[in-house]
Design an enzyme around this catalytic site. Structure first.
Site, PDB file in Angstrom:
ATOM      1  N   GLY A  49       4.110  -7.295  -0.222  1.00 67.33           N
ATOM      2  CA  GLY A  49       4.646  -5.939  -0.133  1.00 67.33           C
ATOM      3  C   GLY A  49       4.649  -5.521   1.316  1.00 67.33           C
ATOM      4  N   GLN A  54       4.492   0.322   8.319  1.00 74.22           N
ATOM      5  CA  GLN A  54       3.824  -0.857   8.888  1.00 74.22           C
ATOM      6  C   GLN A  54       4.651  -1.540   9.973  1.00 74.22           C
ATOM      7  OE1 GLN A  54       2.954  -2.368   4.674  1.00 74.22           O
ATOM      8  NE2 GLN A  54       1.170  -3.089   5.818  1.00 74.22           N
ATOM      9  N   CYS A  97      -4.609  -5.933   3.392  1.00 73.93           N
ATOM     10  CA  CYS A  97      -3.468  -5.187   3.948  1.00 73.93           C
ATOM     11  C   CYS A  97      -3.021  -5.870   5.240  1.00 73.93           C
ATOM     12  CB  CYS A  97      -3.898  -3.742   4.237  1.00 73.93           C
ATOM     13  SG  CYS A  97      -2.543  -2.731   4.854  1.00 73.93           S
ATOM     14  N   LEU A  98      -1.725  -6.037   5.372  1.00 67.60           N
ATOM     15  CA  LEU A  98      -1.212  -6.710   6.577  1.00 67.60           C
ATOM     16  C   LEU A  98      -1.534  -5.894   7.835  1.00 67.60           C
ATOM     17  CD1 LEU A  98       2.243  -7.908   5.193  1.00 67.60           C
ATOM     18  CD2 LEU A  98       0.152  -9.258   5.469  1.00 67.60           C
ATOM     19  N   HIS A 139       0.081   0.434  -3.786  1.00 68.59           N
ATOM     20  CA  HIS A 139      -0.435   0.199  -2.419  1.00 68.59           C
ATOM     21  C   HIS A 139       0.628   0.581  -1.386  1.00 68.59           C
ATOM     22  CE1 HIS A 139      -2.729  -2.340   0.637  1.00 68.59           C
ATOM     23  NE2 HIS A 139      -1.557  -2.225   1.210  1.00 68.59           N
ATOM     24  N   GLU A 140       1.918   0.236  -1.695  1.00 73.68           N
ATOM     25  CA  GLU A 140       2.984   0.521  -0.717  1.00 73.68           C
ATOM     26  C   GLU A 140       3.341   1.998  -0.664  1.00 73.68           C
ATOM     27  OE1 GLU A 140       2.576  -3.370  -0.045  1.00 73.68           O
ATOM     28  OE2 GLU A 140       3.354  -1.754   1.220  1.00 73.68           O
ATOM     29  N   HIS A 143       1.029   3.776   1.461  1.00 74.39           N
ATOM     30  CA  HIS A 143       1.364   3.631   2.895  1.00 74.39           C
ATOM     31  C   HIS A 143       2.343   4.715   3.341  1.00 74.39           C
ATOM     32  CE1 HIS A 143      -0.512   0.099   4.648  1.00 74.39           C
ATOM     33  NE2 HIS A 143      -0.135  -0.690   3.676  1.00 74.39           N
TER      34      HIS A 143
HETATM   35  O1  K2U Z   1       1.080  -3.505   2.287  1.00 77.10           O
HETATM   36  C1  K2U Z   1       0.586  -4.540   2.717  1.00 77.10           C
HETATM   37  O2  K2U Z   1      -0.179  -4.551   3.671  1.00 77.10           O
HETATM   38  C2  K2U Z   1       0.830  -5.859   1.992  1.00 77.10           C
HETATM   39  C3  K2U Z   1      -0.282  -6.015   1.011  1.00 77.10           C
HETATM   40  C4  K2U Z   1       0.212  -5.629  -0.330  1.00 77.10           C
HETATM   41  C5  K2U Z   1      -0.856  -5.695  -1.376  1.00 77.10           C
HETATM   42  C6  K2U Z   1      -2.200  -5.468  -1.102  1.00 77.10           C
HETATM   43  C7  K2U Z   1      -3.133  -5.541  -2.135  1.00 77.10           C
HETATM   44  C8  K2U Z   1      -2.732  -5.824  -3.419  1.00 77.10           C
HETATM   45  C9  K2U Z   1      -1.397  -6.048  -3.667  1.00 77.10           C
HETATM   46  C10 K2U Z   1      -0.472  -5.981  -2.648  1.00 77.10           C
HETATM   47  C11 K2U Z   1      -0.890  -7.418   1.054  1.00 77.10           C
HETATM   48  O3  K2U Z   1      -1.490  -7.657   2.269  1.00 77.10           O
HETATM   49  S1  K2U Z   1       0.168  -8.704   0.803  1.00 77.10           S
HETATM   50  C12 K2U Z   1      -1.025 -10.034   0.863  1.00 77.10           C
HETATM   51  C13 K2U Z   1      -1.431 -10.387  -0.537  1.00 77.10           C
HETATM   52  C14 K2U Z   1      -0.920 -11.560  -1.062  1.00 77.10           C
HETATM   53  C15 K2U Z   1      -1.202 -11.885  -2.381  1.00 77.10           C
HETATM   54  C16 K2U Z   1      -1.973 -11.030  -3.183  1.00 77.10           C
HETATM   55  C17 K2U Z   1      -2.483  -9.853  -2.641  1.00 77.10           C
HETATM   56  C18 K2U Z   1      -2.219  -9.526  -1.320  1.00 77.10           C
HETATM   57 ZN    ZN Z   2      -1.031  -2.487   3.177  1.00 75.64          ZN
END
Ligand code: K2U
Ligand code: ZN
Length: 172
Positions: A49, A54, A97-98, A139-140, A143
């Protein structure tokens, strides 16, 4: 197919991550190109996501792809996404979170929900989601409202994480 741009992902403590993004009033080629760039950036960062905050863009745009394909066929590009309803039932899940690299903490959220958004053709879409898709959309959308997953942790845990990134920034 015009090629997409990869954007640098913004890390905390950048204040753009705690600001509220503005609604998109007109879906034009700039918005469509931005959503493609967000998808390309998300895949490049191995994310599932990404929200416009971001990549330092304060517009209410998110991209999500929890599928295994990663070729865009399972991707959602959501304009002005909203939460219509969320399940009473909640569950914990270890989130990352990225924009907060290297930090994973358990966050409890509703397990399912109904979400409404505008697709790039301007149509209003409404989807029911559960599991990782519901988790990711919540989560998005957080943000876009300047909310990070660490804001769902205790104040003490949040402050420890925040301080570690401020220290890192000072020594960088
Ligand atoms: O928004 C972001 O930073 C991307 C997030 C999205 C996310 C976080 C937690 C749970 C679900 C989605 C992640 O960093 S994407 C990395 C990731 C990959 C596989 C599973 C969970 C998170
Ligand atoms: Zn995030």
């Amino acid at each position: 197919m015009c090629y997409s741009l990869l954007y640098p992902v913004i890390y905390i403590p950048d204040s753009i991550l705690t600001q509220t993004a503005s609604p998109v009033t007109h879906i034009d080629d700039t918005i469509i190109a931005l959503l493609d760039d967000m998808l390309a950036t998300m895949y490049a960062e191995s994310g599932i996501g990404l929200a416009a905050n971001q990549i330092a863009v304060l517009k209410r745009l998110i991209v999500v792809d929890v599928s295994q394909t990663r070729d865009g066929s399972g991707a959602y590009q959501m304009i002005n996404p909203e939460i219509i309803s969320l399940s009473e039932e909640t569950e914990p899940y270890s989130e990352g979170c990225l924009s907060i690299p290297g930090v994973n903490r358990e966050v409890t959220r509703p397990i399912a929900g109904v979400f409404r958004y505008q697709s790039i053709d301007g149509e209003i879409q409404e989807i029911e989601a559960d599991g990782l898709l519901a988790r990711c959309i919540q989560h998005e959308i957080d943000h876009l409202n300047g909310i990070l997953f660490i804001d769902h942790l205790s104040r003490l845990k949040r402050q420890m994480i925040w301080k570690s990134f401020i220290k890192k920034e000072k020594t960088a």
